[in-house]
Enzyme design. Structure first.
Site, PDB file in Angstrom:
ATOM      1  CG  ASP A 144     -89.088   7.817 -76.880  1.00  0.00           C
ATOM      2  OD1 ASP A 144     -88.941   6.640 -77.265  1.00  0.00           O
ATOM      3  OD2 ASP A 144     -90.192   8.320 -76.646  1.00  0.00           O
ATOM      4  CG  HIS A 176     -92.361   5.017 -76.549  1.00  0.00           C
ATOM      5  ND1 HIS A 176     -92.150   6.372 -76.661  1.00  0.00           N
ATOM      6  CD2 HIS A 176     -93.698   4.848 -76.763  1.00  0.00           C
ATOM      7  CE1 HIS A 176     -93.289   6.982 -76.914  1.00  0.00           C
ATOM      8  NE2 HIS A 176     -94.243   6.081 -76.991  1.00  0.00           N
ATOM      9  N   GLY A 200    -100.952   6.725 -79.213  1.00  0.00           N
ATOM     10  CA  GLY A 200    -101.070   6.595 -80.664  1.00  0.00           C
ATOM     11  C   GLY A 200    -100.492   7.794 -81.393  1.00  0.00           C
ATOM     12  CG  ASN A 201    -101.435  12.035 -81.004  1.00  0.00           C
ATOM     13  OD1 ASN A 201    -102.432  12.073 -80.296  1.00  0.00           O
ATOM     14  ND2 ASN A 201    -101.423  12.527 -82.242  1.00  0.00           N
ATOM     15  CB  SER A 202     -95.975   7.892 -79.206  1.00  0.00           C
ATOM     16  OG  SER A 202     -96.438   8.167 -77.912  1.00  0.00           O
ATOM     17  CG  LEU A 244     -68.622  17.208 -66.142  1.00  0.00           C
ATOM     18  CD1 LEU A 244     -67.279  17.596 -66.772  1.00  0.00           C
ATOM     19  CD2 LEU A 244     -69.450  18.457 -65.858  1.00  0.00           C
ATOM     20  N   GLY A 245     -69.386  13.473 -65.583  1.00  0.00           N
ATOM     21  CA  GLY A 245     -69.150  12.638 -64.403  1.00  0.00           C
ATOM     22  C   GLY A 245     -69.327  13.347 -63.082  1.00  0.00           C
ATOM     23  CB  VAL A 246     -70.500  16.290 -61.765  1.00  0.00           C
ATOM     24  CG1 VAL A 246     -69.028  16.608 -61.886  1.00  0.00           C
ATOM     25  CG2 VAL A 246     -71.296  16.924 -62.906  1.00  0.00           C
ATOM     26  CB  VAL A 247     -73.983  13.535 -58.327  1.00  0.00           C
ATOM     27  CG1 VAL A 247     -75.413  13.571 -57.794  1.00  0.00           C
ATOM     28  CG2 VAL A 247     -73.585  12.113 -58.707  1.00  0.00           C
ATOM     29  CB  ILE A 248     -75.548  18.582 -60.833  1.00  0.00           C
ATOM     30  CG1 ILE A 248     -76.513  17.925 -61.826  1.00  0.00           C
ATOM     31  CG2 ILE A 248     -74.137  18.644 -61.376  1.00  0.00           C
ATOM     32  CD1 ILE A 248     -76.623  18.652 -63.151  1.00  0.00           C
TER      33      ILE A 248
END
Length: 471
Positions: A140, A110, A211-213, A268-272
């Protein structure tokens, strides 16, 4: 003979000395050597981005100056092109650190996102233009390159060896104040944030500000164990909760960028969802643990392997899944194409499923459902449901079945958290194909026992614990 007052004074001095020695022995750490040895490897990163900004409205709306006319020449000379927006530079500041002597630099994605120019400034005030070799928005992390040799580098540590409570130190450029050092302790490990489910963040109380990022987080051995990335704040400043990306996650990203120019993740393709105490009881678990599958994405690795809604994932590729937030980073770091053993709880029995992990797609959207006709009421649950149309099933991601909740009155369904507008596709581990089947399953429910019910609401799938009180 020693005077009583003199003895008392000596006792106080001795006690103070012993307390001071004890505090020194327990040791508040001295960071001076750490900063002196590593500050040169930390860099300031400034970026410049051109942003379009509307020009001042010199003419009435909808009116344009014909090109090549005297008026066009007048406006261009004194005000620029009156028919086009003007661009203005936007500057930002962040931090980073030197990964190798030949000019590889690490920072946050970012910090350099959409930048037209990136300048890396070193401790000796040398400034070099950097090129972006690659970046990964999900973690990120960004890898930069400057043309230089013999740069001071930092030593990397192992973020897997970290413990809550140990001292850490950050060096960066908060608010543009270069080479500021701040210290604190590790507050927690493996934190999952809503927008970054593929990173098990290190939480610290180190003072981190804008600024630390991108700057390094050190352990007491002077090793980089993370990249400072985010703060939790209501007003934009430090509030004692900061997050860093573990260095092992960072280096996994770097290796992929160097090898293939981009980052791929396992999928994997799951909603958890998390397993609550009530749901744990209904699924036959001794305590709340694992990741509860509330939906299996069509044509996903999970569907191909035979996963079902209602499975509780307890272990993935040999690693325990304690909470639902543990699963995404484990799956994400699994090699694409690898056949993996997954231990699950299904219908109150443990079993193992083999799944071939695929690459995480760019988008993974889940839709919601709406109403259908013909109402039926279950007085025992105090709920009114209707059939769901084919189109609504498609929108909800259901191949078949399901019932739409029209009305909920005071009773077990309301206490479970079921609302009007929910679509119920599973009750007590039974796939619901019709209103009639829903009524039959509801009628057979045992009083005084929690059972799972799977609902689809506003694009999300979720299990709730339903319990009918004993009369």
């Amino acid at each position: 003979m020693i005077h009583t007052k003199t003895w008392s004074l000596m006792s106080v001095i001795l006690a103070w000395f012993l307390l001071s020695a004890s505090a020194h022995a327990r040791g508040l750490p001295d960071f001076t050597d750490l900063v002196e040895k590593n500050a040169d490897g930390v860099v300031n990163i400034s970026t410049k981005t051109q942003r379009d900004a509307p020009s001042q409205q010199m003419l009435p709306p909808g009116m344009e100056v014909p090109e090549g006319t005297p008026f066009d020449d007048f406006f261009r000379r004194f005000f620029g092109n009156p028919n086009q927006p003007r661009s203005r530079p936007h500057n930002s500041v962040g931090s980073g650190f030197v990964l190798s002597e030949d000019g590889y630099i690490l920072t946050n994605y970012h910090v350099i996102r959409n930048a037209d120019e990136i300048i890396v400034r070193f401790s000796d005030r040398t400034e070099l233009v950097a090129e972006v070799l690659g970046g990964d928005e999900r973690s990120d992390v960004a890898l930069l390159k400057v043309e230089a040799t013999g740069l001071p580098t930092l030593q990397l540590g192992d973020s897997n060896d970290l413990k809550v409570g140990e001292w850490v130190l950050a060096i960066g450029s908060p608010f543009g104040f270069d080479y500021s050092a701040t210290a604190g302790i590790i507050s927690a490990l493996g934190r999952s944030l809503p927008s970054d489910s593929y990173v098990p963040f290190i939480q610290t109380d180190v003072a981190i500000n804008p600024g630390n990022s991108g700057g390094p987080l050190f352990n007491l051995d002077g090793e980089v164990i993370g990249i400072n990335s985010q703060i939790y704040s209501r007003h934009g400043g430090f509030m004692g909760v900061s997050f860093a990306i573990p260095i092992d996650v960072v280096m996994n990203v770097v290796e992929q960028i160097k090898a293939q120019g981009y980052v791929s993740r396992g999928w994997l393709g799951v909603v958890i969802q998390d397993v609550t105490r009530e749901l744990a009881e209904s699924f036959g678990l001794s305590r709340p643990q694992g990741a509860l599958v509330s939906r299996v994405i069509p044509d996903s690795p999970a569907e191909k392997a035979g996963f079902r809604a209602g499975d509780v994932i307890l272990e993935f590729d040999g690693r325990n899944v304690v909470t639902s937030s543990d699963l995404p980073p484990i799956v994400g770091r699994t090699a694409v194409g690898k056949e993996t053993n997954v231990q699950i709880m299904r219908e109150q029995k443990r079993q193992t499923i083999k799944v071939v992990v695929e690459e995480l797609p760019d988008e993974d959207q889940v839709a919601l459902s709406r109403v259908g006709p013909q109402r039926s009421t279950d007085n025992r649950l105090a709920i009114e449901v209707i059939e769901v149309s084919y189109e609504q099933r498609q929108e909800a991601g259901l191949d078949s079945g399901g019932v739409y909740v029209m009305k909920v009155e005071t009773g077990p369904a309301l206490r479970a958290g079921i609302r009007p507008g929910d679509v119920i596709s599973n009750l007590n581990n039974v796939q619901i194909e019709s209103v009639q089947q829903f009524l039959e399953v509801a009628k057979s429910l045992e009083a005084g026992k929690s059972v799972p019910v799977l609902i689809h609401r506003e694009g999300n799938s979720q299990f709730l614990a339903l319990r009918i009180d004993e009369e």
